[in-house]
Design a protein around this motif. Structure first.
Motif, PDB file in Angstrom:
ATOM      1  N   ALA A 191      -3.378  -4.075  -5.633  1.00  0.00           N
ATOM      2  CA  ALA A 191      -4.351  -2.999  -5.371  1.00  0.00           C
ATOM      3  C   ALA A 191      -5.755  -3.549  -5.189  1.00  0.00           C
ATOM      4  O   ALA A 191      -6.533  -3.083  -4.345  1.00  0.00           O
TER       5      ALA A 191
ATOM      6  N   GLU B 286       0.540   4.260  -2.917  1.00  0.00           N
ATOM      7  CA  GLU B 286       0.199   5.640  -2.600  1.00  0.00           C
ATOM      8  C   GLU B 286       1.241   6.605  -3.142  1.00  0.00           C
ATOM      9  O   GLU B 286       0.894   7.678  -3.671  1.00  0.00           O
TER      10      GLU B 286
ATOM     11  N   ALA C 287       0.806  -1.218   0.000  1.00  0.00           N
ATOM     12  CA  ALA C 287       0.000   0.000   0.000  1.00  0.00           C
ATOM     13  C   ALA C 287       0.839   1.267   0.000  1.00  0.00           C
ATOM     14  O   ALA C 287       0.527   2.216  -0.743  1.00  0.00           O
ATOM     15  N   PRO C 288       1.994   1.377   0.751  1.00  0.00           N
ATOM     16  CA  PRO C 288       2.755   2.635   0.715  1.00  0.00           C
ATOM     17  C   PRO C 288       3.304   2.935  -0.677  1.00  0.00           C
ATOM     18  O   PRO C 288       3.286   4.087  -1.111  1.00  0.00           O
TER      19      PRO C 288
ATOM     20  N   ASP D 253     -10.799  -1.261   2.343  1.00  0.00           N
ATOM     21  CA  ASP D 253     -10.873   0.039   3.067  1.00  0.00           C
ATOM     22  C   ASP D 253     -11.220  -0.234   4.527  1.00  0.00           C
ATOM     23  O   ASP D 253     -11.460  -1.372   4.935  1.00  0.00           O
TER      24      ASP D 253
ATOM     25  N   ASP E 132       0.816   6.953  -6.987  1.00  0.00           N
ATOM     26  CA  ASP E 132      -0.370   7.762  -7.325  1.00  0.00           C
ATOM     27  C   ASP E 132      -0.098   9.238  -7.105  1.00  0.00           C
ATOM     28  O   ASP E 132      -0.498  10.090  -7.909  1.00  0.00           O
ATOM     29  N   ALA E 133       0.638   9.561  -6.064  1.00  0.00           N
ATOM     30  CA  ALA E 133       0.931  10.969  -5.784  1.00  0.00           C
ATOM     31  C   ALA E 133       1.863  11.548  -6.844  1.00  0.00           C
ATOM     32  O   ALA E 133       1.669  12.688  -7.300  1.00  0.00           O
TER      33      ALA E 133
END
Length: 997
Positions: free
Chosen positions: A717, A332, A328-329, A722, A335-336
């Motif tokens: 992904a 993220e 997950a990190p 969530d 995406d940034a």
């Protein structure tokens, strides 16, 4: 008490002031008051009574409706009575004036004056009178205390009314009791009777109330005992009620306690049965609970087995989500970086769109160099900007100078025009001020003449009006005088007619068997009768009232005439003889002249203000002309300096502007271009940097997904959850584990498993048995509580009844004692043999004293024949105590006083009156009564009896008494030399006193 002098004014038949010297009359011991019928003999006695007590004797006042004020008195004379006397060693003078409706001092009509009273005492040492009081109440209390007698006692003791005592001799016991009760004031004994009767009623009421309360408690005990108690058949006040109620209460309490013991035994047995039934019910309930618990655990285990597949899938999904959380990190971060690169590329495209075509494809370094060159050119335009601003300022200053020049030229022209007419304007204004000052002087002179003329005109008009009113008022006086004379003559004629027929008027009030008010006879054989045209008292009074009203109208008319004449004289003196029309014309001329001059004088202030304003304006114009000339000279040099500076600045700016319209426009172009080039260079550098960071993030993400066991970053992904999905999945897994552990624990309990092996529990049957046992306990407890309450209520009510009986004991004893005393005092008790009331007993003793005192005089008047004795024998069914008999020595028989003849009744009643006077005087505290009056009755005596009666009355002088005889008997005028004669006349009665000779 000794009377000295009496003064009467406008009282009764006496229209003027009359005086009586009792000192001279009393010197003879026996004096006679005589006069024609209706002359006013009794009014003399009424005046004495009124002076002492403020009212006349009650019988005369209520019987004849006596009015104190004399009808013969003048309108302005007030009614007054003054009495001088000695009582208790004190010389006193009493003056009384009744309420008086007198004519008003101003205007018409009447007004009411209040009653007035004076009390004075003579100081023997100084020989002067000193005032003691003017209060009606204080004087009344003082006189009553000194005399020791009320008005009623005084009228019976001092003013001896023979008619009343004749009736007293013939009256029954009740009538005698009323008279003696008033004379001796035995109300206190009657009050004792009433008090005892009230105490008896009060005590009886309290005893009855107590018995009623006791009987009410007995009814409450009967209700508490459930109707088993028998009540006594007695009513409140009957003897034996208390003992009967207490006995019945004792029986009821004993029965109630036996019922309480039985109820307690039944309650104990029911409680034991309830305990056993409750134990059995608890065991059945526990076995039923364990059996249901085991069955529920088996059902839950079956449901868990059905959901086992879904549980394993949830566990696998949770495991993949834990692995994806390590990737997950990197996801993220990538995406940034991608989001940042897209924003930088868009910004670069936007910045390059505003650049010229020659620089559209230049790199970041080329764009930065072009921006630096534009900034350097912009810095070189700063000097041209300052020159442009200064040129604008010079243009503004030049325009201002031109405006000032035009304004100064206008000021100079206007000042010259105004100053050219200044001398003429000032002369006109000064002329107006002088004219207004002269008008003010003339207005003052006219005002001084105007006010006297106006006053004289008003007086002339008043003179003309009052002249007509004087003639009308004189005519009214003549008419009122004639009406007053006519009304007075009519009244005198009617009065004379009434006096001529007064005998018929008196005869109208005669009643057979009742004594005549004039002669005292009880027989009226030939009474006078009214003739045609008889004038009664009401007609005469109406005529008198009309005559007085006519006199008042005449007086009012004369007063009005005098007032009008005085006003006419005053108005004539002020107006003079000049006609009113001539005076009015002169006043009108003065008014017109005064108004004209006053209006002209009113312009003085405004004229002075206009002159001051014009002078101030002249000064301002001179100053403005001088200042405008100075400003025009200084503007010439300043204008030349500004023209030279403007030419130099315009040359510099033409070179600096280039193709632009102004230096500011050229600077704006350079500044905008530099900003665009700088922004484009920055955007190109940012796009290059974000592209490098995106590339590094993609490499790092691919490496993290491979290490976590995913084929591609997209698979990692997809496996992520969530927060809401993660919490829900974890909750389902935890609930499965908790339910599985609970089911295993229940199935492992040994008591639950053992209960499942037993037969099913019958809970309804056990519950019905327990409910029946509880109901029996409640019924037994309720019966026990009711029995206990019954015992407590009976104990409480019995104690209350016992306390009531103890409290009623003294009350019943008091009632018995008071009832005996009240019966004795009221004459209703069997112990009172003669049935005499307490007041009658006291009056009987007083009557016995009166009879003994009267016998002394009666024995002498009757030559030893008659004796009065008191009798307490009962008459018929009535009560005894107030009998009065006469003993005839000639026959030796005792008979009732009602059997006496007319003459015998007179001297018997006279002896009784004199005896009563002695006893009442002693009863009043020994006050000496030195003056007595005897009213009428002597006409019924023969000559011998009359001599004996006069001898008895004359013997009263031995006790230093004087006796006044009121009578119209002619023979008494020969026998008694000291006389007071009442003379009757048309203008009212008058008094004439004869001496002892």
């Amino acid at each position: 008490m000794r009377l000295h002098r009496l003064d009467i004014t406008a009282f009764g038949p006496f229209g003027s002031t009359q005086s009586v010297d009792f000192g001279e009359l009393s010197a003879a011991g026996l004096f006679l008051l005589h006069g024609p019928t209706g002359a006013g003999k009794t009014s003399v006695l009424d005046a004495v009574c009124y002076a002492l007590y403020g009212s006349v004797p009650g019988a005369r006042q209520s019987g004849q409706g006596m009015a104190l004020r004399s009808d013969h008195a003048a309108p302005g004379t007030r009614t007054e009575v003054t009495l001088e006397l000695t009582v208790a060693g004190r010389r006193l003078e009493i003056s009384r004036q009744p309420p008086w409706e007198r004519p008003k001092k101003r205007g018409t009509g009447t007004t009411l004056d209040k009653a007035q009273t004076w009390l004075r005492e003579r100081d023997a040492a100084s020989g002067t009178w000193k005032d003691l009081s003017r209060s009606h109440q204080e004087i009344g209390e003082e006189i009553t205390q000194l005399l020791g007698m009320s008005r009623e006692q005084f009228c019976q003791v001092v003013l001896l009314p023979q008619g009343d005592f004749a009736r007293f001799l013939r009256a029954d016991a009740e009538a005698r009791g009323k008279l003696l009760g008033r004379l001796f004031d035995t109300r206190r004994f009657a009050d004792v009777e009433k008090r005892l009767a009230e105490r008896r009623r009060t005590a009886e009421s309290r005893v009855r109330d107590g018995d009623a309360e006791l009987l009410a408690d007995a009814h409450r005990m009967q209700q508490a005992a459930g109707g088993t108690m028998e009540l006594p058949g007695l009513t409140p006040g009957e003897p034996g009620l208390a003992e009967a109620v207490l006995g019945a209460a004792a029986v009821a309490r004993s029965t109630a306690r036996e019922q309480l013991t039985a109820a307690r035994c039944r309650l104990a047995a029911a409680e034991s049965a309830q305990t056993a039934a409750d134990g059995a019910l608890d065991g059945i309930r526990e076995r039923n609970r364990l059996q249901r618990r085991f069955a529920e655990a088996r059902e839950r285990a079956a449901r868990l087995e059905e959901r086992s597949g879904a549980h394993r899938e949830a566990e696998a999904r949770m495991e993949r989500a834990r692995k994806a959380e390590t990737v997950a990190p990197a996801l993220e971060l990538r995406d940034a970086a991608e989001t940042e690169h897209r924003r930088a590329a868009a910004a670069e495209t936007h910045a390059r769109a505003a650049l010229p075509a020659s620089l559209a494809d230049a790199g970041a370094a080329g764009l930065a160099a072009a921006a630096r060159r534009a900034a350097e050119e912009l810095g070189g335009l700063e000097s041209a900007r300052r020159a442009e601003r200064r040129l604008t300022e010079l243009r503004d200053e030049r325009a201002g100078l031109e405006r000032q020049e035009r304004a100064d030229e206008e000021v100079l022209q206007e000042a010259e025009t105004w100053l050219a007419g200044w001398e003429q304007t000032r002369a006109v204004l000064q002329t107006g001020i002088a004219s207004a000052q002269q008008a003010a002087t003339r207005a003052g002179e006219l005002a001084a003449r105007r006010d006297p003329a106006l006053r004289r005109l008003d007086a002339a008009r008043t003179r003309d009006r009052l002249a007509g009113e004087t003639d009308a008022a004189a005519e009214q006086v003549r008419t009122a005088r004639e009406e007053a004379l006519t009304a007075r003559q009519l009244w005198l004629d009617l009065k004379e007619q009434r006096l001529n027929g007064i005998a018929a008027e008196l005869a109208a009030g005669l009643v057979d068997g009742e004594p005549c008010a004039v002669c005292g006879a009880t027989e009226h054989p030939v009474p006078a009768r009214k003739v045609d045209g008889h004038v009664d008292r009401e007609t005469e009074e109406r005529a008198l009232a009309e005559s007085r009203r006519a006199d008042e109208r005449h007086a009012d008319a004369e007063r009005r005439l005098g007032t009008v004449r005085e006003a006419l004289a005053a108005a004539s003196a002020e107006a003079g003889d000049t006609p009113t029309a001539e005076l009015a014309h002169a006043v009108e001329d003065l008014e017109r002249q005064y108004a004209r001059e006053r209006d002209a004088a009113a312009q003085l202030h405004s004229a002075q203000e206009r002159l001051r304003s014009a002078e101030h304006e002249h000064g301002l114009r001179i100053t403005a002309q001088r200042e405008a000339a100075v400003r025009a000279g200084s503007r010439v040099g300043h204008r030349e300096r500004m023209d030279r500076e403007r030419a130099a600045l315009e040359s510099e700016l033409t070179q600096a502007r280039g193709e632009a319209t102004s230096v500011a426009a050229r600077a704006a172009q350079l500044e905008q271009g530099a900003e665009r080039l700088t922004a484009a260079a920055d955007a190109a550098r940012a796009a290059e940097e974000t592209a490098q960071r995106l590339k590094k993030a993609d490499a790092r993400l691919a490496d993290a997904a491979f290490r976590a066991g995913f084929d591609t970053p997209g698979a990692a992904a997809d496996a992520l959850l969530d927060d809401a999905e993660h919490r829900e999945l974890q909750r389902l897994l935890d609930a499965w584990q908790h339910e599985e552990a609970a089911v295993r624990a229940v199935l492992a309990e040994p008591e639950t498993a053992a209960a499942a092996q037993q037969p099913p529990a019958d809970l309804a049957t056990a519950q019905r048995a327990a409910d029946d046992a509880g109901r029996r306990v409640r019924e037994a407890a309720s019966a026990r509580d009711a029995a206990a309450r019954r015992c407590a209520e009976l104990d409480r009510l019995s104690a209350r009844a016992t306390a009531s009986v103890r409290r009623l004991g003294p009350l019943r004893e008091e009632y018995d004692r008071v009832a005996r005393m009240a019966g004795l005092a009221a004459g209703t008790s069997a112990d009172n043999e003669r049935r005499m009331r307490l007041e009658s007993y006291v009056l009987a003793a007083r009557l016995e004293q009166v009879a003994a005192a009267a016998t002394v005089r009666l024995h002498r008047m009757s030559s030893g024949r008659y004796t009065l004795v008191h009798s307490d024998d009962r008459t018929g069914r009535g009560r005894s105590g107030l009998g009065l008999h006469v003993v005839d020595a000639w026959t030796g028989r005792e008979r009732d006083t009602a059997t006496l003849s007319g003459g015998e009744t007179f001297f018997a009643s006279l002896a009784l009156a004199l005896g009563l006077a002695d006893v009442v005087t002693d009863e009043a505290g020994g006050v000496r009564l030195d003056t007595l009056f005897i009213d009428e009755g002597f006409g019924s005596l023969d000559d011998q009896t009359l001599d004996e009666v006069l001898d008895v009355l004359d013997s009263l002088r031995e006790r230093d008494r004087s006796v006044g005889i009121v009578s119209h008997v002619a023979d008494l005028r020969r026998r008694i030399h000291a006389q007071l004669e009442v003379v009757k006349g048309r203008s009212g009665s008058r008094l004439r006193q004869h001496g002892n000779g």
